[in-house]
Design an enzyme around this catalytic site. Structure first.
Site, mmCIF file in Angstrom:
data_model
loop_
_atom_site.group_PDB
_atom_site.id
_atom_site.type_symbol
_atom_site.label_atom_id
_atom_site.label_comp_id
_atom_site.label_asym_id
_atom_site.label_seq_id
_atom_site.Cartn_x
_atom_site.Cartn_y
_atom_site.Cartn_z
ATOM 1 N N LYS A 9 0.868 -1.194 0.000
ATOM 2 C CA LYS A 9 0.000 0.000 0.000
ATOM 3 C C LYS A 9 0.888 1.222 0.000
ATOM 4 O O LYS A 9 1.996 1.194 0.538
ATOM 5 C CB LYS A 9 -0.878 0.018 1.256
ATOM 6 C CG LYS A 9 -2.089 0.910 1.130
ATOM 7 C CD LYS A 9 -3.185 0.220 0.336
ATOM 8 C CE LYS A 9 -4.382 1.088 0.102
ATOM 9 N NZ LYS A 9 -5.463 0.334 -0.557
ATOM 10 N N GLY A 69 -23.796 4.070 1.351
ATOM 11 C CA GLY A 69 -22.691 4.521 0.491
ATOM 12 C C GLY A 69 -23.082 4.321 -0.953
ATOM 13 O O GLY A 69 -23.194 3.180 -1.423
ATOM 14 N N TYR A 70 -23.330 5.421 -1.658
ATOM 15 C CA TYR A 70 -23.736 5.292 -3.061
ATOM 16 C C TYR A 70 -22.683 5.934 -3.949
ATOM 17 O O TYR A 70 -22.955 6.800 -4.766
ATOM 18 C CB TYR A 70 -25.119 5.932 -3.247
ATOM 19 C CG TYR A 70 -25.915 5.314 -4.379
ATOM 20 C CD1 TYR A 70 -26.172 3.947 -4.400
ATOM 21 C CD2 TYR A 70 -26.399 6.086 -5.431
ATOM 22 C CE1 TYR A 70 -26.887 3.364 -5.424
ATOM 23 C CE2 TYR A 70 -27.134 5.513 -6.470
ATOM 24 C CZ TYR A 70 -27.369 4.153 -6.455
ATOM 25 O OH TYR A 70 -28.092 3.570 -7.479
ATOM 26 N N GLY A 71 -21.445 5.494 -3.754
ATOM 27 C CA GLY A 71 -20.346 5.950 -4.608
ATOM 28 C C GLY A 71 -20.091 4.871 -5.646
ATOM 29 O O GLY A 71 -21.008 4.148 -6.049
ATOM 30 N N ASN A 72 -18.841 4.724 -6.057
ATOM 31 C CA ASN A 72 -18.510 3.741 -7.086
ATOM 32 C C ASN A 72 -18.986 2.342 -6.693
ATOM 33 O O ASN A 72 -19.687 1.667 -7.445
ATOM 34 C CB ASN A 72 -16.985 3.764 -7.325
ATOM 35 C CG ASN A 72 -16.522 2.609 -8.189
ATOM 36 O OD1 ASN A 72 -16.408 1.480 -7.737
ATOM 37 N ND2 ASN A 72 -16.287 2.870 -9.460
ATOM 38 N N GLY A 74 -20.995 1.187 -4.093
ATOM 39 C CA GLY A 74 -22.415 1.032 -3.765
ATOM 40 C C GLY A 74 -23.297 1.098 -5.001
ATOM 41 O O GLY A 74 -24.241 0.318 -5.157
ATOM 42 N N TYR A 75 -22.972 2.010 -5.907
ATOM 43 C CA TYR A 75 -23.777 2.139 -7.129
ATOM 44 C C TYR A 75 -23.652 0.894 -7.995
ATOM 45 O O TYR A 75 -24.658 0.313 -8.422
ATOM 46 C CB TYR A 75 -23.382 3.391 -7.925
ATOM 47 C CG TYR A 75 -23.909 3.354 -9.338
ATOM 48 C CD1 TYR A 75 -25.295 3.335 -9.573
ATOM 49 C CD2 TYR A 75 -23.054 3.268 -10.431
ATOM 50 C CE1 TYR A 75 -25.798 3.244 -10.861
ATOM 51 C CE2 TYR A 75 -23.548 3.183 -11.716
ATOM 52 C CZ TYR A 75 -24.922 3.162 -11.930
ATOM 53 O OH TYR A 75 -25.415 3.060 -13.204
#
Ligand code: NAD
Length: 403
Positions: free
Chosen positions: A96, A208-211, A213-214
């Site tokens: 990382k 969470g409706y970002g990358n 979640g969507y």
């Protein structure tokens, strides 16, 4: 986060009867690169790359640009990557990276300078067969395009296999954007199949409706009988138990207005809810696709779902996880549930190394095979040993890392 990751590993390793020396070997990082990136304008930013374990293949893991990056966080995420790649059986290790910077304060030109100078610091330690970084928080395909170009200039390597998550016309893979959400659906459906519930119209709430979640919601809607009844972002959410959420309209609303809650405007059946309320909904499945520590000792008793899918990294803390398991709530652990992203990164790396471009259907088929095998290995281990899925996933990973 580092302590939680190390505790989870130690607990699993002790249960497996491993001695302290072997446990320390599993936990310790192989190398930690810490450096200053000096900018032309006189500013200076601290950079990190932690290489945890490469026993099974080159180090693999994202690079984040964030003011709160610190060495412990990078160590924890590098460690978890080694266990994730091992748990899903792909021939890569764990690493990382990060830069302590608020990217919103930098111009595009400065971001390019920072990205290129990050590579210059690490050029001797990264590469297709050494360490293959990817995007993470606040980095994207553009960042990777700059980085792979800098790597090519410095080394002459034209394979583009030193970085993944690149743009499509620069060696990126089809299917990468949706991969984490899609992999989450595949993992969940395999768990449901094992329980004879894969054909049921189960209700789902997505935090969470970002990358992630969507795409989880979109793929679930298109390919499964699951019914997405609630979604939320940092500003709140919407709940429609009757009709379910139109996931395409919800993302359009979010893109145009900034908040998914606006989906509820003018719709009688849709309830606008808070983030706290979403976690309490009486649904079959709760999907956590926002941040770490979404469920802790403060709110664990509110969870009514019978399955929790960890799509974010560490969204259920250790105490809450133990509580949910005691309550017979199934937690599908992050190192399996959100591995779709690193699996397609692996497929991008393979395509680059072979000089090939696969169709999206081919990428998705390979992703599915790997995700199903990973869930099956976790499921069988849990069954055989009478342990929970998180313990089983870590045991599978430890067995891989020790063989
Ligand atoms: P993103 O930034 O695109 O989306 C995050 C979403 O969470 C946003 O909609 C944001 O508004 C929402 N959010 C933030 N705080 C919230 C809160 N308190 N309640 C409800 N929603 C909230 O990020 P992403 O790429 O979708 O990643 C989501 C999570 O998945 C992160 O934890 C990330 O580390 C993890 N993850 C992502 C990938 C990947 O491929 N993108 C892979 C593995 C793990």
């Amino acid at each position: 986060m580092l302590e939680t990751a190390q505790n989870t590993i130690s607990r699993a390793a002790k249960r497996m009867g491993l001695d302290d020396k072997t446990i320390n070997e599993l936990i310790k990082t192989n190398a930690e690169h810490v450096f200053e990136i000096e900018m032309e304008n006189g500013a200076s930013y601290k950079g990190y790359r932690v290489q945890h374990n490469n026993k099974r293949g080159p180090y693999k893991g994202g690079i984040r640009f964030h003011p709160k990056v610190d060495i412990d966080e990078v160590r924890a995420l590098a460690t978890l990557m080694s266990f994730k790649t091992a748990a899903v059986g792909i021939p890569l290790g764990g690493g990382k990276g990060g830069v302590v910077v608020d990217p919103r304060e930098l111009s595009t030109k400065e971001l390019e300078e920072l990205s290129r100078k990050y590579v210059r610091q690490l050029v001797d330690f990264i590469g297709p067969d050494k360490d293959v970084p990817a995007p993470d928080v606040n980095t994207n395909a553009q960042t990777m395009d700059w980085m792979v170009d800098e790597f090519e200039k410095l080394t002459g390597d034209t394979s583009k296999a030193a970085f993944t998550g690149k743009s499509l016309n620069n060696g990126g893979s089809l299917g990468r954007e949706a991969a984490t959400g899609r992999g989450g659906v595949m993992a969940l459906m395999e768990v449901l199949k094992r329980r004879g519930k894969a054909n049921d119209e189960l209700t789902v709430a997505v935090q969470g409706y970002g990358n992630v979640g969507y795409f989880f919601s979109k793929v679930a809607n298109e390919n499964t009988p699951l019914k997405i009844v609630a979604v939320s972002d940092s500003r709140g959410g919407v709940y429609d138990p009757e009709n379910g959420i139109d996931v395409t309209r919800a993302i359009d609303v979010k893109k145009h207005g900034g908040a998914v809650a606006a989906y509820g405007e003018g719709k009688r059946d849709v309830q606008v809810i808070s983030n706290t309320e979403l976690l309490k909904l009486d649904v079959d499945i709760l999907v956590l696709a926002a941040l770490d520590n979404a469920i802790t000792e403060d709110n664990m008793e509110n969870v009514k779902a019978s399955i929790v899918l960890e799509l974010a990294n560490g969204p259920v803390n250790e105490k809450a996880h133990d509580y949910l398991v005691r309550e017979r709530i199934t937690v599908v652990p992050d190192i399996i549930a959100n591995a779709g992203g690193v699996v397609v990164s692996y497929l991008e790396w393979l395509q680059n190394k072979q000089g090939k471009t696969w169709s999206e259907a081919r990428v998705n088929e390979k992703l599915k095979k790997i995700m199903i095998a990973a869930v099956d290995a976790m499921y069988n281990r849990a069954d055989e040993e009478g342990i929970n899925y998180k313990e089983a996933a870590f045991e599978v990973a430890i067995t891989e890392l020790n063989s």
